[in-house]
Write an enzyme that holds these catalytic residues in place. Structure first.
Site, mmCIF file in Angstrom:
data_model
loop_
_atom_site.group_PDB
_atom_site.id
_atom_site.type_symbol
_atom_site.label_atom_id
_atom_site.label_comp_id
_atom_site.label_asym_id
_atom_site.label_seq_id
_atom_site.Cartn_x
_atom_site.Cartn_y
_atom_site.Cartn_z
ATOM 1 N N ASP A 23 54.248 176.292 -48.282
ATOM 2 C CA ASP A 23 55.702 176.280 -48.327
ATOM 3 C C ASP A 23 56.198 175.996 -46.909
ATOM 4 O OD1 ASP A 23 58.404 176.941 -49.229
ATOM 5 O OD2 ASP A 23 58.133 178.778 -48.067
ATOM 6 N N ASP A 34 60.018 176.517 -45.389
ATOM 7 C CA ASP A 34 60.944 177.473 -44.783
ATOM 8 C C ASP A 34 60.441 178.899 -44.921
ATOM 9 O OD1 ASP A 34 63.087 175.573 -44.025
ATOM 10 O OD2 ASP A 34 63.149 175.231 -46.186
ATOM 11 N N GLY A 59 60.877 173.403 -51.934
ATOM 12 C CA GLY A 59 62.013 173.096 -52.770
ATOM 13 C C GLY A 59 62.851 171.965 -52.198
ATOM 14 N N LYS A 76 55.741 174.744 -58.601
ATOM 15 C CA LYS A 76 54.765 174.357 -57.584
ATOM 16 C C LYS A 76 53.339 174.562 -58.102
ATOM 17 C CE LYS A 76 57.594 175.400 -53.486
ATOM 18 N NZ LYS A 76 57.642 176.128 -52.200
ATOM 19 N N ASP A 134 56.411 182.475 -49.289
ATOM 20 C CA ASP A 134 57.150 183.706 -49.020
ATOM 21 C C ASP A 134 58.168 184.054 -50.087
ATOM 22 O OD1 ASP A 134 60.244 183.153 -47.819
ATOM 23 O OD2 ASP A 134 58.913 181.441 -47.950
ATOM 24 N N ASN A 185 59.935 181.016 -55.640
ATOM 25 C CA ASN A 185 59.505 179.698 -56.094
ATOM 26 C C ASN A 185 58.081 179.372 -55.655
ATOM 27 O OD1 ASN A 185 60.486 179.508 -53.390
ATOM 28 N ND2 ASN A 185 60.697 177.308 -53.586
#
Length: 272
Positions: free
Chosen positions: A9, A11, A44, A195, A218, A221
């Site tokens: 991921d 962010d 995302g 994902k 984190d 999603n």
């Protein structure tokens, strides 16, 4: 276990709070790629909002991949070809727009590499800053969204959005994938797209086993890919319920959590 893929991921995971990659983390990722490990960015964010990071990590040189829009697109970053693409019909986007009005929350989507929304708001501004895409204020969501879109986001104060999520999860059970990418972003994608499902499709095409994959994230999603991967890693800054679902909890995004996993589980194995 010799891991062949690291899925990240962006962010609050790979990126520090100032949206940069630490020197230690970049060094670890480059070393892993040099050992033949695929690095996959899974966010995302729209594809365009991930390109600069992919370029910085030289994904094009190592034949790595991007999973953008929470897995609704898979891009071979070497060839720039789409290996998978999923969309929502305009009528679904219109229905979500109607519901956003009923629930009193903001809504935006993506049209031709622009974020489109009727009402200026702090959450859509944040999306613009994160992705680097321009925000376009429109007079009519329904009249603007006339073609399929990759995903739709509802945005609002996290406490209010939790209640909206609970309600819409029930209404769209079995027909849409619904997840929070941030406490103030509620995302809607084609049913079955996460994902995790996109990661499964990708590794099948590459002949990589799920046991050979590390996935780090984190947020909610990220949960599907954390649960799917052979080693599912939650960041130290993740909510407690995500940490409980992970195989391993690393340090925070501000303390080189990603680098520490790579050094422990990938680079030490490669040097043995």
């Amino acid at each position: 276990m010799a891991y062949k893929m690291i899925v990240l991921d962006l962010d609050d995971t790979l990126l520090r709070d100032d949206h940069t990659i630490s020197t230690r983390t970049k060094t670890a990722l480059m070393a892993a790629q040099q050992e033949g490990v695929k690095v996959v960015l899974a966010s995302g964010r729209p594809t365009k909002g991930m390109n600069a990071i992919a370029e910085d990590l030289l994904l094009h040189e190592y034949g790595s991949f991007i999973l953008s829009y929470n897995g609704a697109k898979i891009i071979n970053y070497k060839t720039k070809e789409e290996q998978f693409s999923s969309t929502l019909p305009p009528e679904v986007a219109h229905r979500l727009y109607e519901l956003s009005k009923q629930e009193g929350v903001y809504i935006h989507t993506y049209v031709e590499d622009e974020i489109v929304t009727e009402i200026e708001n702090q959450y859509t501004k944040t999306e613009g800053r994160l992705t680097g895409l321009p925000v376009k204020h429109i007079t009519s969501f329904v009249e603007t969204v006339t073609e399929p879109v990759v995903k739709v986001l509802m945005c609002e104060d996290p406490e209010k959005l939790v209640k909206v999520e609970q309600k819409l999860q029930e209404e769209f059970a079995g027909s849409l994938s619904i997840m929070r990418s941030k406490p103030y972003f509620l995302e809607f994608l084609e049913h079955g797209v996460t994902k995790g499902t996109s990661l499964n499709s990708l590794i099948e095409s590459l002949g990589i086993k799920r046991e050979e994959v590390i996935a780090m994230g984190d947020s909610y999603n990220d949960l599907a890919m954390i649960e799917f991967a052979g080693l599912g890693v939650a960041m130290g800054n993740a909510p407690e319920d995500i940490k409980e679902m992970a195989d391993y909890v690393t340090d925070t995004n501000m303390n080189d959590g990603v680098a520490k996993v790579i050094e422990k589980f990938v680079l030490t194995k490669a040097s043995v």
